[in-house]
Design a protein around this motif. Sequence first.
Motif, PDB file in Angstrom:
ATOM      1  N   SER A  88       0.789  -1.233   0.000  1.00 34.36           N
ATOM      2  CA  SER A  88       0.000   0.000   0.000  1.00 34.36           C
ATOM      3  C   SER A  88       0.817   1.277   0.000  1.00 34.36           C
ATOM      4  N   GLY A  89       2.111   1.192   0.340  1.00 31.55           N
ATOM      5  CA  GLY A  89       2.955   2.384   0.294  1.00 31.55           C
ATOM      6  C   GLY A  89       3.333   2.771  -1.129  1.00 31.55           C
ATOM      7  N   LEU A  90       3.810   1.801  -1.899  1.00 32.42           N
ATOM      8  CA  LEU A  90       4.238   2.095  -3.277  1.00 32.42           C
ATOM      9  C   LEU A  90       3.099   2.667  -4.142  1.00 32.42           C
ATOM     10  N   PRO A  91       1.917   2.040  -4.122  1.00 29.41           N
ATOM     11  CA  PRO A  91       0.825   2.615  -4.928  1.00 29.41           C
ATOM     12  C   PRO A  91       0.488   4.049  -4.517  1.00 29.41           C
ATOM     13  N   GLU A  92       0.619   4.347  -3.221  1.00 30.73           N
ATOM     14  CA  GLU A  92       0.316   5.703  -2.746  1.00 30.73           C
ATOM     15  C   GLU A  92       1.373   6.699  -3.236  1.00 30.73           C
ATOM     16  N   VAL A  93       2.643   6.287  -3.231  1.00 32.89           N
ATOM     17  CA  VAL A  93       3.712   7.146  -3.768  1.00 32.89           C
ATOM     18  C   VAL A  93       3.427   7.419  -5.242  1.00 32.89           C
ATOM     19  N   SER A  94       3.052   6.382  -5.950  1.00 29.99           N
ATOM     20  CA  SER A  94       2.724   6.485  -7.367  1.00 29.99           C
ATOM     21  C   SER A  94       1.579   7.480  -7.587  1.00 29.99           C
ATOM     22  N   ARG A  95       0.543   7.373  -6.756  1.00 34.64           N
ATOM     23  CA  ARG A  95      -0.613   8.265  -6.862  1.00 34.64           C
ATOM     24  C   ARG A  95      -0.217   9.715  -6.557  1.00 34.64           C
ATOM     25  N   MET A  96       0.585   9.900  -5.522  1.00 34.37           N
ATOM     26  CA  MET A  96       1.023  11.246  -5.148  1.00 34.37           C
ATOM     27  C   MET A  96       1.788  11.901  -6.294  1.00 34.37           C
ATOM     28  N   LEU A  97       2.633  11.114  -6.950  1.00 33.27           N
ATOM     29  CA  LEU A  97       3.413  11.654  -8.063  1.00 33.27           C
ATOM     30  C   LEU A  97       2.518  11.955  -9.265  1.00 33.27           C
ATOM     31  N   ALA A  98       1.711  10.977  -9.657  1.00 34.66           N
ATOM     32  CA  ALA A  98       0.911  11.105 -10.883  1.00 34.66           C
ATOM     33  C   ALA A  98      -0.199  12.135 -10.733  1.00 34.66           C
ATOM     34  N   GLN A  99      -0.807  12.222  -9.524  1.00 31.75           N
ATOM     35  CA  GLN A  99      -1.945  13.124  -9.346  1.00 31.75           C
ATOM     36  C   GLN A  99      -1.561  14.422  -8.649  1.00 31.75           C
ATOM     37  N   ASP A 100      -1.057  14.319  -7.424  1.00 34.18           N
ATOM     38  CA  ASP A 100      -0.785  15.529  -6.639  1.00 34.18           C
ATOM     39  C   ASP A 100       0.330  16.374  -7.266  1.00 34.18           C
ATOM     40  N   PHE A 101       1.440  15.717  -7.596  1.00 36.55           N
ATOM     41  CA  PHE A 101       2.565  16.457  -8.168  1.00 36.55           C
ATOM     42  C   PHE A 101       2.228  16.994  -9.557  1.00 36.55           C
ATOM     43  N   VAL A 102       1.800  16.119 -10.458  1.00 39.86           N
ATOM     44  CA  VAL A 102       1.541  16.549 -11.836  1.00 39.86           C
ATOM     45  C   VAL A 102       0.387  17.546 -11.890  1.00 39.86           C
ATOM     46  N   GLY A 103      -0.635  17.303 -11.077  1.00 43.24           N
ATOM     47  CA  GLY A 103      -1.781  18.226 -11.032  1.00 43.24           C
ATOM     48  C   GLY A 103      -1.363  19.623 -10.627  1.00 43.24           C
ATOM     49  N   THR A 104      -0.499  19.707  -9.606  1.00 42.51           N
ATOM     50  CA  THR A 104      -0.050  21.022  -9.133  1.00 42.51           C
ATOM     51  C   THR A 104       0.939  21.634 -10.106  1.00 42.51           C
ATOM     52  N   LEU A 105       1.801  20.805 -10.703  1.00 45.12           N
ATOM     53  CA  LEU A 105       2.768  21.313 -11.674  1.00 45.12           C
ATOM     54  C   LEU A 105       2.074  22.069 -12.813  1.00 45.12           C
ATOM     55  N   LYS A 106       0.927  21.520 -13.248  1.00 43.83           N
ATOM     56  CA  LYS A 106       0.194  22.145 -14.356  1.00 43.83           C
ATOM     57  C   LYS A 106      -0.271  23.559 -14.042  1.00 43.83           C
ATOM     58  N   THR A 107      -0.341  23.889 -12.746  1.00 43.26           N
ATOM     59  CA  THR A 107      -0.811  25.232 -12.363  1.00 43.26           C
ATOM     60  C   THR A 107       0.357  26.205 -12.192  1.00 43.26           C
ATOM     61  N   GLN A 108       1.578  25.702 -12.330  1.00 39.76           N
ATOM     62  CA  GLN A 108       2.770  26.515 -12.048  1.00 39.76           C
ATOM     63  C   GLN A 108       3.250  27.329 -13.251  1.00 39.76           C
ATOM     64  N   THR A 109       2.334  27.963 -13.940  1.00 38.55           N
ATOM     65  CA  THR A 109       2.718  28.767 -15.113  1.00 38.55           C
ATOM     66  C   THR A 109       3.181  30.135 -14.644  1.00 38.55           C
TER      67      THR A 109
END
Length: 159
Positions: free
Chosen positions: A138-159
Amino acid sequence: GQARRPMAWREVNRNEWCRTFLQDMFKSAEVNLDKTEGATLTFFRVETTGDCALAVKPGGQPRPMFELRIELDWKVEQLVDNGKSIAEAKGQIQVTEFSSEDIESPQMKLICDNQLPPGATPAFRTLMDKLNAAVKDSGLPEVSRMLAQDFVGTLKTQT
């Protein structure tokens, strides 16, 4: 003067932002691990290398462009002996490749530091194995989710 080409993409460097964001995101994360008696996974060291940018053009959706390698030192703590003491497992998650080409599946390697304290009982060894398995399940899938969703989602707003 020079004629401006309409709709040209411009690249915004987000290396610094990316390192800070990942550090803050992981260091403040507490992941509850399934199939344990309330064990939590936390990260105490985050090291990011690689490149991160956003391609932006007027009126277009910003496009993340990154290729990163991330090292996460983790620990899991679980109360034992009716809450009288804490069992701790440690290790590292190496995100060997996380790129904008393949956002949904960061390549990850789990390393467990299986050093048992002197005089560790078989029961303690069993618990460590269980905690390490929980990080994998359950740790690895959560890291994966944090990267794919939280990180990428926020990155898209960093214009």
